[in-house]
Design a protein around this motif. Structure first.
Motif, PDB file in Angstrom:
ATOM      1  N   CYS A 187      -8.374  19.528   7.202  1.00  0.00           N
ATOM      2  CA  CYS A 187      -7.113  18.784   7.297  1.00  0.00           C
ATOM      3  C   CYS A 187      -6.161  19.443   8.294  1.00  0.00           C
ATOM      4  O   CYS A 187      -6.267  20.627   8.600  1.00  0.00           O
ATOM      5  N   ASP A 188      -5.214  18.645   8.797  1.00  0.00           N
ATOM      6  CA  ASP A 188      -4.210  19.167   9.712  1.00  0.00           C
ATOM      7  C   ASP A 188      -3.244  20.101   9.011  1.00  0.00           C
ATOM      8  O   ASP A 188      -2.692  21.010   9.623  1.00  0.00           O
ATOM      9  N   ARG A 189      -2.982  19.816   7.746  1.00  0.00           N
ATOM     10  CA  ARG A 189      -2.122  20.720   6.979  1.00  0.00           C
ATOM     11  C   ARG A 189      -2.388  20.548   5.500  1.00  0.00           C
ATOM     12  O   ARG A 189      -3.002  19.569   5.071  1.00  0.00           O
ATOM     13  N   VAL A 190      -1.927  21.513   4.759  1.00  0.00           N
ATOM     14  CA  VAL A 190      -2.156  21.543   3.320  1.00  0.00           C
ATOM     15  C   VAL A 190      -0.807  21.638   2.619  1.00  0.00           C
ATOM     16  O   VAL A 190       0.017  22.480   2.966  1.00  0.00           O
ATOM     17  N   LEU A 191      -0.571  20.735   1.676  1.00  0.00           N
ATOM     18  CA  LEU A 191       0.633  20.807   0.837  1.00  0.00           C
ATOM     19  C   LEU A 191       0.210  21.382  -0.507  1.00  0.00           C
ATOM     20  O   LEU A 191      -0.724  20.868  -1.119  1.00  0.00           O
ATOM     21  N   TYR A 192       0.887  22.415  -0.932  1.00  0.00           N
ATOM     22  CA  TYR A 192       0.600  22.988  -2.242  1.00  0.00           C
ATOM     23  C   TYR A 192       1.646  22.506  -3.222  1.00  0.00           C
ATOM     24  O   TYR A 192       2.841  22.674  -2.983  1.00  0.00           O
ATOM     25  N   LEU A 193       1.205  21.909  -4.309  1.00  0.00           N
ATOM     26  CA  LEU A 193       2.140  21.467  -5.348  1.00  0.00           C
ATOM     27  C   LEU A 193       2.036  22.422  -6.534  1.00  0.00           C
ATOM     28  O   LEU A 193       0.961  22.905  -6.875  1.00  0.00           O
ATOM     29  N   LYS A 194       3.212  22.647  -7.137  1.00  0.00           N
ATOM     30  CA  LYS A 194       3.240  23.412  -8.376  1.00  0.00           C
ATOM     31  C   LYS A 194       4.320  22.794  -9.231  1.00  0.00           C
ATOM     32  O   LYS A 194       5.459  22.657  -8.786  1.00  0.00           O
ATOM     33  N   ASP A 195       3.959  22.348 -10.435  1.00  0.00           N
ATOM     34  CA  ASP A 195       4.923  21.717 -11.348  1.00  0.00           C
ATOM     35  C   ASP A 195       5.718  20.612 -10.645  1.00  0.00           C
ATOM     36  O   ASP A 195       6.926  20.501 -10.814  1.00  0.00           O
TER      37      ASP A 195
END
Ligand SMILES: Nc1ncnc2c1ncn2[C@@H]1O[C@H](COP(=O)(O)OP(=O)(O)OP(=O)(O)O)[C@@H](O)[C@H]1O
Ligand SMILES: [Mg+2]
Length: 211
Positions: A187-195
């Protein structure tokens, strides 16, 4: 869900990662107009989805957005080719065109020979690839894939990510929820989600000024 601001550009392939319950599926549902936000806005092509009439929204969901759900949602009474061509037929694409497009899409996910099979007679990974073919068939501009490689062996999983990369290089935009870091690497970028919130380095997320 907390404040998540992200902008997805045309041709961009973004991964969403984060623990179970962090909000990955929720983010995909909001982006695809399958759910409505209690706060905030979702803009598609600069237009706030909340401002669209239900019929226009339904058109957008059918024509513009393709989704791969965690549970596939294939219709058991239709064979693979019919499952993939159904969204086109619903959109009044002539039957022979819809069939040809469905066969081409199944070929791209490696299921060209199984187009006549029914979902119950296919493996979990094969069903998953039908769902992926159905999501990008036709003239979609946004593909939302919720763990599309989850039921696939690593070779097939990589193959699907390579296909998503090719589709995005050709102008599709896609968001992929995944637990697999090597798949996120496509992927071009990664979004990290937390809560329900964005976590991660400022470089990896577009946290300001977006839609
Ligand atoms: N319709 C709903 N109404 C209220 N809360 C919901 C709803 N759907 C999901 N949730 C909650 O929102 C949170 C995020 O759920 P979500 O399904 O987006 O997580 P996820 O990151 O996709 O998890 P997983 O990796 O297990 O698929 C969870 O706490 C979940 O219980
Ligand atoms: Mg989920």
């Amino acid at each position: 869900m907390g404040p998540v601001t992200m902008t997805l550009r045309r041709g961009e392939l973004a991964a969403v990662m984060g623990p179970s319950g962090s909000g990955k599926s929720t983010l995909l549902s909001l982006a695809g107009a399958l759910d409505q936000p209690t706060e905030g806005q979702v803009l598609v092509g600069g237009i706030d989805l909340a401002s669209l009439r239900p019929a226009v929204l339904a058109d957008l969901r059918r024509r513009t957005v393709g989704s791969v759900f965690q549970d596939f949602n294939l219709l058991p009474g239709l064979n693979a080719r019919e499952n993939v061509s159904l969204p086109l037929e619903l959109d009044r694409v002539p039957l022979h065109e819809a069939r040809a497009a469905a066969e081409a899409a199944l070929g791209r996910v490696g299921l060209g020979d199984l187009a006549h099979r029914f979902p119950d007679d296919l493996s979990g990974g094969e069903r998953q690839r039908i769902a992926i073919a159905r999501a990008f068939v036709g003239t979609k501009s946004l593909l939302l894939a919720d763990e599309p490689t989850g039921a696939l062996d690593s070779v097939t999983g990589e193959r699907i990510m390579r296909l998503l990369r090719e589709l995005c290089d050709a102008g599709l935009s896609a968001i992929v929820a995944t637990h697999n870091a090597s798949h996120a690497a496509w992927c071009d970028r990664v979004l990290y989600l937390k809560d329900g919130q964005l976590a991660g380095s400022p470089d990896s997320v577009s946290a300001a000024g977006g839609a």
